[in-house]
Motif scaffolding. Structure first.
Motif, mmCIF file in Angstrom:
data_model
loop_
_atom_site.group_PDB
_atom_site.id
_atom_site.type_symbol
_atom_site.label_atom_id
_atom_site.label_comp_id
_atom_site.label_asym_id
_atom_site.label_seq_id
_atom_site.Cartn_x
_atom_site.Cartn_y
_atom_site.Cartn_z
ATOM 1 N N THR A 89 -43.512 -78.476 -80.436
ATOM 2 C CA THR A 89 -43.298 -77.275 -79.629
ATOM 3 C C THR A 89 -42.895 -77.597 -78.186
ATOM 4 O O THR A 89 -42.790 -76.689 -77.362
ATOM 5 N N ARG A 122 -34.588 -69.341 -80.378
ATOM 6 C CA ARG A 122 -34.853 -68.032 -80.973
ATOM 7 C C ARG A 122 -36.169 -68.112 -81.731
ATOM 8 O O ARG A 122 -36.487 -69.139 -82.329
ATOM 9 N N VAL A 123 -36.935 -67.027 -81.698
ATOM 10 C CA VAL A 123 -38.148 -66.978 -82.512
ATOM 11 C C VAL A 123 -38.249 -65.593 -83.159
ATOM 12 O O VAL A 123 -38.069 -64.576 -82.506
ATOM 13 N N ASP A 124 -38.486 -65.610 -84.469
ATOM 14 C CA ASP A 124 -38.700 -64.386 -85.244
ATOM 15 C C ASP A 124 -40.161 -64.330 -85.657
ATOM 16 O O ASP A 124 -40.680 -65.289 -86.242
ATOM 17 N N ASP A 139 -43.830 -68.288 -74.538
ATOM 18 C CA ASP A 139 -43.414 -68.499 -75.921
ATOM 19 C C ASP A 139 -43.689 -67.217 -76.688
ATOM 20 O O ASP A 139 -44.839 -66.926 -77.021
ATOM 21 N N GLY A 177 -43.444 -66.579 -79.590
ATOM 22 C CA GLY A 177 -44.059 -66.850 -80.881
ATOM 23 C C GLY A 177 -45.551 -67.103 -80.798
ATOM 24 O O GLY A 177 -46.281 -66.929 -81.779
ATOM 25 N N SER A 181 -47.178 -69.915 -80.634
ATOM 26 C CA SER A 181 -47.618 -70.990 -81.536
ATOM 27 C C SER A 181 -48.777 -71.812 -80.982
ATOM 28 O O SER A 181 -49.643 -72.264 -81.742
ATOM 29 N N LEU A 183 -44.025 -66.931 -88.178
ATOM 30 C CA LEU A 183 -43.113 -67.087 -87.051
ATOM 31 C C LEU A 183 -42.157 -68.220 -87.382
ATOM 32 O O LEU A 183 -42.523 -69.191 -88.039
ATOM 33 N N ARG A 184 -40.894 -68.057 -86.953
ATOM 34 C CA ARG A 184 -39.843 -69.035 -87.237
ATOM 35 C C ARG A 184 -39.022 -69.276 -85.980
ATOM 36 O O ARG A 184 -38.595 -68.316 -85.327
ATOM 37 N N TYR A 185 -38.779 -70.547 -85.664
ATOM 38 C CA TYR A 185 -37.966 -70.935 -84.516
ATOM 39 C C TYR A 185 -36.612 -71.456 -85.001
ATOM 40 O O TYR A 185 -36.531 -72.143 -86.018
#
Length: 255
Positions: A54, A63-65, A142, A144, A146, A223-225
């Motif tokens: 990270t 990008r983070v979903d 962030d 996301g 994480s 979560l996806r980066y």
């Protein structure tokens, strides 16, 4: 209570859907998987890989979903180096958009919030709850979230690019990204102290996925980066007005 009701019930009155909880509740999902067998050394090594995975957050754009049981989604493009960021969050067809440029924060929503309009607004970052501070400071931005999940890991084991393990839901601090809260007047069941997860690293060792399966009353979340190094494309909205005082008490996670 259905999974949809569990999620929407906790998030419906909250601005910044990006700060929404995956709420505990009665669902039809299966119980959490058994605790992953991993010694202290394996766990420490896996956590080290995740933390290293990270570091891109403060080094390049990404990008983070984030997905909460398919009911709440956020899409963010962030560049902490160039101080640019944009997040679009959706729940049941309602949308919130946040843009960050240098020290300026803009917000627009079609949610019907008391005392708040639907035009672009400028926010005072100092009035945003500290857990959801909108800042480009290292380690602070962030979408996301994480780091909060990694900090709550109990056991973990790395197998190539895959890391599987368990984390303690009760140890996940509030913040942008995935949150967990029991319904008002309830407490977490003991089973959430060892909830499974699966993380994936890419060929460069970057964290690209963190998946949380449903179980113990928790809907699935992920979560996806991706899109490392891609421009955010964020621009300043025209005609933004100062956010009204009524907005700030509605930011963050409401009880």
């Amino acid at each position: 209570m259905t999974r949809r009701a569990v999620v929407a019930g906790i998030c419906g009155g909250v601005l910044l859907i990006l700060a929404c909880s995956v709420a505990m509740g009665t669902t039809e999902e299966p119980a959490a998987a058994p605790t992953v067998s991993a010694g202290a050394a394996d766990t420490a090594k896996a956590i080290e890989l995740l933390r290293a995975g990270t570091t891109f957050i403060d080094q390049t754009s990404f990008r983070v979903d984030v997905d909460f049981a398919g009911q709440i989604t956020t899409l963010s493009h962030t560049d902490n180096v160039k101080k640019r960021g944009i997040t679009t969050a959706s729940m049941s067809g309602r949308v919130i958009e946040i843009r960050m440029i240098d020290n300026d924060v803009y917000l627009k929503t079609d949610l019907d919030l008391p005392g708040v309009g639907h035009e672009w607004m400028t926010l005072d970052p100092a009035r945003v709850p500290s857990d959801f501070a909108l800042s480009f400071a290292p380690g602070k931005n962030d979408p996301g979230g994480s780091a909060r999940l990694i900090d709550a890991i109990v056991t973990a084991r790395a197998d190539g690019s895959e890391i599987v393990g368990t984390f303690d839901v009760t140890r996940v601090r509030d913040g942008t990204g995935i949150n967990f809260r029991p319904p008002p007047g309830s407490t977490f069941p003991d089973s959430v102290r060892s909830h499974p997860f699966r993380a994936t690293l890419d060929a460069d060792g970057r964290l690209v996925g963190f998946l949380i399966p449903a179980g113990s009353g928790i809907p699935n979340a992920s979560l996806r980066y991706s899109d490392f190094g891609v421009s955010t494309g964020v621009t300043r909205p025209e005609g933004a007005v100062p956010a009204p005082d009524a907005l700030y008490p509605q930011l963050g996670l409401n009880d």
